[in-house]
Design a protein around this motif. Structure first.
Motif, PDB file in Angstrom:
ATOM      1  N   THR A   1      38.962  46.597  43.295  1.00 57.77           N
ATOM      2  CA  THR A   1      39.347  45.245  43.691  1.00 57.77           C
ATOM      3  C   THR A   1      38.136  44.510  44.246  1.00 57.77           C
ATOM      4  N   SER A   2      38.259  43.202  44.234  1.00 54.94           N
ATOM      5  CA  SER A   2      37.217  42.360  44.812  1.00 54.94           C
ATOM      6  C   SER A   2      37.877  41.096  45.314  1.00 54.94           C
ATOM      7  N   SER A   3      37.325  40.540  46.366  1.00 52.35           N
ATOM      8  CA  SER A   3      37.888  39.292  46.876  1.00 52.35           C
ATOM      9  C   SER A   3      37.623  38.145  45.914  1.00 52.35           C
ATOM     10  N   GLY A   4      36.544  38.280  45.124  1.00 50.81           N
ATOM     11  CA  GLY A   4      36.185  37.196  44.214  1.00 50.81           C
ATOM     12  C   GLY A   4      35.472  36.055  44.914  1.00 50.81           C
ATOM     13  N   SER A   5      35.114  36.260  46.168  1.00 53.08           N
ATOM     14  CA  SER A   5      34.440  35.182  46.896  1.00 53.08           C
ATOM     15  C   SER A   5      33.173  35.703  47.559  1.00 53.08           C
ATOM     16  N   GLU A   6      32.250  34.781  47.763  1.00 50.32           N
ATOM     17  CA  GLU A   6      30.951  35.173  48.303  1.00 50.32           C
ATOM     18  C   GLU A   6      31.073  35.701  49.728  1.00 50.32           C
TER      19      GLU A   6
END
Lengths: 115, 114
Positions: A93-98
């Motif tokens: 998973t990833s937050s998708g944000s910097e």
């Protein structure tokens, strides 16, 4: 602890018998990924979701499908497993944000054996 | 297209020594991120260290540090005072900021010898 959980950890299926692998996350991340990893190789991305948006890799066989019914869960369906599909399947998973540095968080994997 | 190359398939060092793992990448993008991931035998993949391309300062996390050479497109990982628990597969990875995907190198299998 927030984490990525994969069930089962080990799965044995017969040639041609459909199988479903599951992944859940408590991180509330937008992006979920499925990778296939064969021995001593890099993970190979099969597909990923950004929220409900599904993104399939061009070289992912049609035999592989995925569902993401909600933010927390994602499933990998292998419709007719062949011997060549025996591998470790990793969910990430990833937050998708910097703000989170784009880091991917990996589950422990499901090792699939096809007999 | 972006590529990541790890030229050392396997390395062995004695415990307490320093070891450097090499990684080069190719991209025409300016805004990207680089990562080193560690995958111990039969255990899950974890992030070791991350470097934002816009930062000139090399990232450091305890015994792990990187040598980021943007012009040369090089991103090596240095492990100081290596420990037996550092034995693992190490993957260099690259991500464009505007893309959700990361690209992995083929990995370097590192053995720390007692």
């Amino acid at each position: 602890d927030a984490m990525v959980i994969q069930n089962p950890r080990y799965q044995v299926t017969q040639f041609g018998k459909p199988v479903t692998l599951s992944c859940s996350q408590t991180l509330n991340h937008n992006v979920m990924y499925w990778y296939q990893q064969k021995s001593s190789q890099a993970p190979k991305l099969l597909f990923h979701y950004y929220d409900k948006d599904f993104n399939n890799e061009a070289d992912t066989p049609d035999n592989f499908q995925s569902r993401r019914p909600n933010t927390s869960f994602c499933f990998l369906d292998i419709r007719s497993p062949g011997l060549g599909d025996a591998a470790m399947y990793l969910c990430a998973t990833s937050s998708g944000s910097e703000g989170w540095g784009y880091e991917q968080y990996f589950g422990p994997g499901t090792r699939l054996t096809v007999t | 297209a972006q590529t990541v190359t790890q030229s050392q398939p396997e390395m062995s060092v004695q415990e307490a020594e320093t070891v450097t793992l090499s990684c080069t990448y190719d991209t025409s993008e300016n805004n990207y991120y680089l990562f080193w991931y560690k995958q111990p035998p039969s255990r899950q993949m974890i992030l070791v260290i991350r470097q934002e391309a816009y930062k000139q300062q090399n990232a450091t996390e305890n015994r792990f540090s990187v040598n980021f050479q943007k012009a040369a497109k090089s991103f090596s990982l240095k492990i100081s005072d290596s420990q037996l628990g550092d034995t693992a597969m190490y993957f260099c990875a690259f991500k464009i900021a505007r893309d959700d995907k990361i690209i992995f190198g083929k990995g370097t299998r590192l053995h720390i010898l007692p």
